[in-house]
Design a protein around this motif. Structure first.
Motif, PDB file in Angstrom:
ATOM      1  N   VAL A 173      89.735  33.250  34.657  1.00  0.00           N
ATOM      2  CA  VAL A 173      89.147  33.633  33.374  1.00  0.00           C
ATOM      3  C   VAL A 173      88.191  34.809  33.581  1.00  0.00           C
ATOM      4  CG1 VAL A 173      87.734  32.842  31.445  1.00  0.00           C
ATOM      5  CG2 VAL A 173      89.377  31.280  32.507  1.00  0.00           C
ATOM      6  N   GLU A 174      87.408  34.747  34.648  1.00  0.00           N
ATOM      7  CA  GLU A 174      86.450  35.804  34.957  1.00  0.00           C
ATOM      8  C   GLU A 174      86.419  35.992  36.471  1.00  0.00           C
ATOM      9  OE1 GLU A 174      82.586  36.509  32.448  1.00  0.00           O
ATOM     10  OE2 GLU A 174      82.092  35.281  34.188  1.00  0.00           O
ATOM     11  N   VAL A 175      86.637  37.204  36.914  1.00  0.00           N
ATOM     12  CA  VAL A 175      86.680  37.517  38.354  1.00  0.00           C
ATOM     13  C   VAL A 175      85.295  37.319  38.951  1.00  0.00           C
ATOM     14  CG1 VAL A 175      87.136  39.359  40.022  1.00  0.00           C
ATOM     15  CG2 VAL A 175      88.538  39.161  37.984  1.00  0.00           C
ATOM     16  N   GLY A 176      85.247  36.836  40.197  1.00  0.00           N
ATOM     17  CA  GLY A 176      83.980  36.689  40.913  1.00  0.00           C
ATOM     18  C   GLY A 176      83.667  37.938  41.715  1.00  0.00           C
ATOM     19  N   TYR A 177      82.373  38.154  41.970  1.00  0.00           N
ATOM     20  CA  TYR A 177      81.949  39.324  42.735  1.00  0.00           C
ATOM     21  C   TYR A 177      80.920  38.918  43.774  1.00  0.00           C
ATOM     22  CZ  TYR A 177      84.128  42.241  39.159  1.00  0.00           C
ATOM     23  OH  TYR A 177      85.025  42.831  38.307  1.00  0.00           O
ATOM     24  N   ARG A 178      80.993  39.595  44.917  1.00  0.00           N
ATOM     25  CA  ARG A 178      79.968  39.414  45.949  1.00  0.00           C
ATOM     26  C   ARG A 178      79.652  40.770  46.545  1.00  0.00           C
ATOM     27  NH1 ARG A 178      84.156  36.990  48.991  1.00  0.00           N
ATOM     28  NH2 ARG A 178      83.549  34.988  48.208  1.00  0.00           N
ATOM     29  N   LEU A 179      78.440  40.864  47.082  1.00  0.00           N
ATOM     30  CA  LEU A 179      77.972  42.081  47.738  1.00  0.00           C
ATOM     31  C   LEU A 179      77.471  41.667  49.115  1.00  0.00           C
ATOM     32  CD1 LEU A 179      77.247  45.122  47.541  1.00  0.00           C
ATOM     33  CD2 LEU A 179      75.007  44.401  46.738  1.00  0.00           C
ATOM     34  N   GLY A 180      78.278  41.922  50.132  1.00  0.00           N
ATOM     35  CA  GLY A 180      77.923  41.467  51.477  1.00  0.00           C
ATOM     36  C   GLY A 180      77.892  39.948  51.506  1.00  0.00           C
ATOM     37  N   ALA A 181      76.755  39.379  51.876  1.00  0.00           N
ATOM     38  CA  ALA A 181      76.613  37.922  51.909  1.00  0.00           C
ATOM     39  C   ALA A 181      76.053  37.367  50.609  1.00  0.00           C
ATOM     40  CB  ALA A 181      75.693  37.534  53.071  1.00  0.00           C
ATOM     41  N   VAL A 182      75.708  38.226  49.671  1.00  0.00           N
ATOM     42  CA  VAL A 182      75.091  37.792  48.412  1.00  0.00           C
ATOM     43  C   VAL A 182      76.168  37.561  47.360  1.00  0.00           C
ATOM     44  CG1 VAL A 182      73.483  38.442  46.574  1.00  0.00           C
ATOM     45  CG2 VAL A 182      72.995  39.075  48.935  1.00  0.00           C
ATOM     46  N   GLU A 183      76.170  36.353  46.808  1.00  0.00           N
ATOM     47  CA  GLU A 183      77.094  35.992  45.737  1.00  0.00           C
ATOM     48  C   GLU A 183      76.525  36.512  44.425  1.00  0.00           C
ATOM     49  OE1 GLU A 183      80.613  34.191  44.585  1.00  0.00           O
ATOM     50  OE2 GLU A 183      79.794  34.094  46.597  1.00  0.00           O
ATOM     51  N   LEU A 184      77.229  37.458  43.808  1.00  0.00           N
ATOM     52  CA  LEU A 184      76.750  38.008  42.543  1.00  0.00           C
ATOM     53  C   LEU A 184      77.145  37.128  41.373  1.00  0.00           C
ATOM     54  CD1 LEU A 184      77.617  41.772  43.143  1.00  0.00           C
ATOM     55  CD2 LEU A 184      75.405  40.647  43.418  1.00  0.00           C
ATOM     56  N   ARG A 185      78.396  36.644  41.432  1.00  0.00           N
ATOM     57  CA  ARG A 185      78.891  35.789  40.360  1.00  0.00           C
ATOM     58  C   ARG A 185      80.110  35.043  40.880  1.00  0.00           C
ATOM     59  NH1 ARG A 185      81.082  38.765  35.236  1.00  0.00           N
ATOM     60  NH2 ARG A 185      82.960  38.889  36.469  1.00  0.00           N
ATOM     61  N   PRO A 186      80.182  33.719  40.668  1.00  0.00           N
ATOM     62  CA  PRO A 186      81.385  33.001  41.083  1.00  0.00           C
ATOM     63  C   PRO A 186      82.541  33.297  40.125  1.00  0.00           C
ATOM     64  CG  PRO A 186      79.875  31.503  39.993  1.00  0.00           C
ATOM     65  CD  PRO A 186      79.161  32.830  40.106  1.00  0.00           C
ATOM     66  N   ALA A 187      83.742  33.139  40.617  1.00  0.00           N
ATOM     67  CA  ALA A 187      84.925  33.330  39.775  1.00  0.00           C
ATOM     68  C   ALA A 187      85.084  32.114  38.867  1.00  0.00           C
ATOM     69  CB  ALA A 187      86.158  33.513  40.645  1.00  0.00           C
ATOM     70  N   LYS A 188      85.249  32.351  37.577  1.00  0.00           N
ATOM     71  CA  LYS A 188      85.466  31.258  36.622  1.00  0.00           C
ATOM     72  C   LYS A 188      86.972  31.081  36.483  1.00  0.00           C
ATOM     73  CE  LYS A 188      81.158  31.988  34.240  1.00  0.00           C
ATOM     74  NZ  LYS A 188      80.487  32.320  33.006  1.00  0.00           N
ATOM     75  N   VAL A 189      87.425  29.844  36.796  1.00  0.00           N
ATOM     76  CA  VAL A 189      88.871  29.623  36.876  1.00  0.00           C
ATOM     77  C   VAL A 189      89.279  28.324  36.202  1.00  0.00           C
ATOM     78  CG1 VAL A 189      89.074  30.896  39.049  1.00  0.00           C
ATOM     79  CG2 VAL A 189      88.630  28.456  39.122  1.00  0.00           C
ATOM     80  N   VAL A 190      90.579  28.288  35.865  1.00  0.00           N
ATOM     81  CA  VAL A 190      91.215  27.054  35.417  1.00  0.00           C
ATOM     82  C   VAL A 190      91.915  26.496  36.659  1.00  0.00           C
ATOM     83  CG1 VAL A 190      93.018  26.060  33.954  1.00  0.00           C
ATOM     84  CG2 VAL A 190      91.563  27.910  33.089  1.00  0.00           C
ATOM     85  N   VAL A 191      91.677  25.189  36.912  1.00  0.00           N
ATOM     86  CA  VAL A 191      92.173  24.583  38.159  1.00  0.00           C
ATOM     87  C   VAL A 191      93.332  23.648  37.854  1.00  0.00           C
ATOM     88  CG1 VAL A 191      91.545  23.213  40.164  1.00  0.00           C
ATOM     89  CG2 VAL A 191      89.859  24.718  39.128  1.00  0.00           C
ATOM     90  N   ALA A 192      94.414  23.828  38.602  1.00  0.00           N
ATOM     91  CA  ALA A 192      95.551  22.895  38.514  1.00  0.00           C
ATOM     92  C   ALA A 192      95.271  21.778  39.517  1.00  0.00           C
ATOM     93  CB  ALA A 192      96.837  23.632  38.864  1.00  0.00           C
ATOM     94  N   VAL A 193      95.258  20.544  39.027  1.00  0.00           N
ATOM     95  CA  VAL A 193      95.021  19.383  39.887  1.00  0.00           C
ATOM     96  C   VAL A 193      96.271  18.509  39.887  1.00  0.00           C
ATOM     97  CG1 VAL A 193      92.514  19.384  39.572  1.00  0.00           C
ATOM     98  CG2 VAL A 193      93.933  18.122  37.975  1.00  0.00           C
ATOM     99  N   PRO A 194      96.458  17.684  40.931  1.00  0.00           N
ATOM    100  CA  PRO A 194      97.635  16.808  40.960  1.00  0.00           C
ATOM    101  C   PRO A 194      97.664  15.859  39.758  1.00  0.00           C
ATOM    102  CG  PRO A 194      96.536  16.838  43.097  1.00  0.00           C
ATOM    103  CD  PRO A 194      95.643  17.560  42.140  1.00  0.00           C
TER     104      PRO A 194
END
Length: 196
Positions: A173-194
């Protein structure tokens, strides 16, 4: 005593053999033998001097150990300070780059809708903005089909899916971004579960 003419009295007469006379000082036979450096170094120490040497050796060893400990502490302090400075630098850059994230999101949406046709001024601007993000070291992540990692992905919905054995990213839904070791934003995703 001396009389007024500065003549020694009879009782104070200095004789050549008396102690302190010039005659004795200049008479080589009356002096003790001269000591050489080897004689001085070869003499045995008395108990007090040996004890004092041992105390000095212990003190020297303790001071040397203290110096080594201080040097190690200083080296560790410098290393920690340098590491902390690099981390703070990345965090400061991350705060600046966070302002670019909505722009990058808008560019991705425009690209998906076909608004960024090659040769248009809008496409040229998009390329420049993305080049700046790349130069700063911004890395995007989060793609459909990769394994779900709660450290990198933020699940906004779980979809039970037949045939899935482990949680997998179904849609980003929304791409995640990081800069080196710093997490700028996690990726927002829809997860397929069993499916059960």
């Amino acid at each position: 005593m001396m009389n007024k003419d500065f003549q020694p009295d009879d009782g104070d007469e200095v004789l050549p053999g008396d102690e302190g006379s010039e005659a004795q000082a200049s008479d080589p036979e009356s002096q003790e033998e001269e000591l050489t450096v080897d004689d001085i170094l070869g003499t045995s120490q008395n108990v007090d001097a040996a004890a004092e040497d041992a105390v000095l050796a212990d003190l020297e060893s303790a001071l040397l150990n203290d110096l080594k400990r201080l040097q190690a502490e200083y080296a560790n302090y410098r290393r920690r300070t340098e590491d902390q400075r690099e981390l703070e630098k990345e965090r400061a850059q991350g705060e600046v780059v966070k302002g670019l994230l909505p722009v990058l999101d808008d560019l991705d949406r425009a690209d998906k809708h076909g608004d960024l046709e090659q040769g248009t001024p809008f496409a040229a601007i998009a390329d420049k903005v993305r080049a700046v993000a790349d130069r700063l070291g911004v890395v995007s992540y989060g793609e459909a089909g990769e394994a779900f990692d709660p450290q990198q992905h933020e699940a906004i919905f779980q979809a039970p899916t037949p045939g899935v054995t482990e949680p997998t990213v179904l849609e980003v839904v929304e791409v995640g971004y990081r800069l080196g070791a710093v997490e700028l934003r996690p990726a927002k995703v829809v997860v397929a579960v069993p499916a059960d």
